[in-house]
Scaffold this motif. Structure first.
Motif, PDB file in Angstrom:
ATOM      1  N   THR A  74       8.008   5.466  42.200  1.00  0.00           N
ATOM      2  CA  THR A  74       7.842   6.575  41.257  1.00  0.00           C
ATOM      3  C   THR A  74       9.197   7.038  40.726  1.00  0.00           C
ATOM      4  O   THR A  74      10.220   6.894  41.382  1.00  0.00           O
ATOM      5  N   ALA A  75       9.165   7.607  39.529  1.00  0.00           N
ATOM      6  CA  ALA A  75      10.361   8.159  38.896  1.00  0.00           C
ATOM      7  C   ALA A  75      10.050   9.574  38.419  1.00  0.00           C
ATOM      8  O   ALA A  75       8.969   9.821  37.883  1.00  0.00           O
ATOM      9  N   VAL A  76      10.969  10.488  38.627  1.00  0.00           N
ATOM     10  CA  VAL A  76      10.819  11.860  38.149  1.00  0.00           C
ATOM     11  C   VAL A  76      11.851  12.082  37.052  1.00  0.00           C
ATOM     12  O   VAL A  76      13.050  11.936  37.269  1.00  0.00           O
ATOM     13  N   ILE A  77      11.328  12.409  35.857  1.00  0.00           N
ATOM     14  CA  ILE A  77      12.170  12.622  34.686  1.00  0.00           C
ATOM     15  C   ILE A  77      11.825  13.991  34.111  1.00  0.00           C
ATOM     16  O   ILE A  77      10.679  14.242  33.748  1.00  0.00           O
ATOM     17  N   ASP A  78      12.797  14.877  34.055  1.00  0.00           N
ATOM     18  CA  ASP A  78      12.586  16.246  33.559  1.00  0.00           C
ATOM     19  C   ASP A  78      11.404  16.921  34.242  1.00  0.00           C
ATOM     20  O   ASP A  78      10.582  17.576  33.595  1.00  0.00           O
ATOM     21  N   GLY A  79      11.272  16.729  35.546  1.00  0.00           N
ATOM     22  CA  GLY A  79      10.219  17.371  36.320  1.00  0.00           C
ATOM     23  C   GLY A  79       8.855  16.720  36.215  1.00  0.00           C
ATOM     24  O   GLY A  79       7.896  17.181  36.818  1.00  0.00           O
ATOM     25  N   LYS A  80       8.746  15.643  35.477  1.00  0.00           N
ATOM     26  CA  LYS A  80       7.475  14.944  35.288  1.00  0.00           C
ATOM     27  C   LYS A  80       7.517  13.613  36.043  1.00  0.00           C
ATOM     28  O   LYS A  80       8.463  12.846  35.891  1.00  0.00           O
ATOM     29  N   GLU A  81       6.491  13.360  36.862  1.00  0.00           N
ATOM     30  CA  GLU A  81       6.474  12.145  37.674  1.00  0.00           C
ATOM     31  C   GLU A  81       5.769  11.004  36.949  1.00  0.00           C
ATOM     32  O   GLU A  81       4.714  11.189  36.355  1.00  0.00           O
ATOM     33  N   TYR A  82       6.377   9.821  37.017  1.00  0.00           N
ATOM     34  CA  TYR A  82       5.844   8.611  36.393  1.00  0.00           C
ATOM     35  C   TYR A  82       5.700   7.522  37.451  1.00  0.00           C
ATOM     36  O   TYR A  82       6.522   7.442  38.368  1.00  0.00           O
ATOM     37  N   ASP A  83       4.689   6.686  37.304  1.00  0.00           N
ATOM     38  CA  ASP A  83       4.568   5.493  38.129  1.00  0.00           C
ATOM     39  C   ASP A  83       5.375   4.385  37.461  1.00  0.00           C
ATOM     40  O   ASP A  83       5.327   4.226  36.240  1.00  0.00           O
ATOM     41  N   ILE A  84       6.081   3.610  38.257  1.00  0.00           N
ATOM     42  CA  ILE A  84       6.818   2.469  37.729  1.00  0.00           C
ATOM     43  C   ILE A  84       5.867   1.281  37.710  1.00  0.00           C
ATOM     44  O   ILE A  84       5.294   0.918  38.732  1.00  0.00           O
ATOM     45  N   LEU A  85       5.663   0.692  36.528  1.00  0.00           N
ATOM     46  CA  LEU A  85       4.679  -0.370  36.346  1.00  0.00           C
ATOM     47  C   LEU A  85       5.211  -1.766  36.613  1.00  0.00           C
ATOM     48  O   LEU A  85       4.436  -2.683  36.864  1.00  0.00           O
ATOM     49  N   THR A  86       6.527  -1.965  36.497  1.00  0.00           N
ATOM     50  CA  THR A  86       7.099  -3.302  36.653  1.00  0.00           C
ATOM     51  C   THR A  86       8.397  -3.228  37.446  1.00  0.00           C
ATOM     52  O   THR A  86       9.036  -2.173  37.521  1.00  0.00           O
ATOM     53  N   ALA A  87       8.786  -4.349  37.984  1.00  0.00           N
ATOM     54  CA  ALA A  87      10.134  -4.468  38.539  1.00  0.00           C
ATOM     55  C   ALA A  87      11.099  -4.360  37.364  1.00  0.00           C
ATOM     56  O   ALA A  87      10.704  -4.539  36.209  1.00  0.00           O
TER      57      ALA A  87
END
Length: 107
Positions: A74-87
Motif C-alpha cells: 500500500t501507498a499513502v499519498i496526501d493522506g489517501k491510501e492506495y493499493d499497489i497493483l504492480t511491481a
C-alpha cells in the motif's frame, strides 16, 4: 536495470520543488518513505453510445527506492491510501512507475 552512474535523479525528485513524499508499507511490514511524482490522469473511453470514465493513478520514482515493493503493498499519498497493483515498472533509466488503485469513493 538501475540508473547509470552519471545520472543523478535527486534533483528531479526534489520534494521542495514538485515531487511528493509517499509512505509505502510492504506486505512484510516494512515502511518506506519515497520521493516521487504522483499523477492521476483522467481517462474517458467511448465505444458507441457507452462511455467509461476512470482514473489511472500512478507514482513515478527512483527504481532503487522501491526495490522489493510488489503487488498488494500500500501507498499513502496526501493522506489517501492506495493499493499497489504492480511491481515497479522500470523504464531502463533508473526510473520506475508504480500503478495504483484508487480506494472506493466511500472509503
Amino acid at each position: 536495470m538501475l540508473a547509470p552512474d552519471w545520472e543523478d535523479l535527486t534533483e528531479f525528485f526534489d520534494v521542495t520543488e514538485f515531487a511528493d513524499t509517499v509512505t509505502i508499507t510492504t506486505s512484510s511490514g516494512q515502511v518506506l518513505t519515497v520521493a516521487g511524482i504522483y499523477d492521476d490522469p483522467y481517462l474517458n473511453a467511448q465505444l458507441g453510445e457507452y462511455q467509461m470514465d476512470l482514473s489511472d493513478p500512478r507514482f513515478t520514482c527512483r527504481e532503487t527506492d522501491v526495490q522489493g515493493v510488489k503487488r498488494g503493498d500500500t501507498a499513502v499519498i496526501d493522506g489517501k491510501e492506495y493499493d499497489i497493483l504492480t511491481a515497479p515498472q522500470s523504464d531502463g533509466t533508473g526510473v520506475a512507475v508504480l500503478k495504483l488503485a484508487s480506494p472506493p469513493p466511500d472509503a
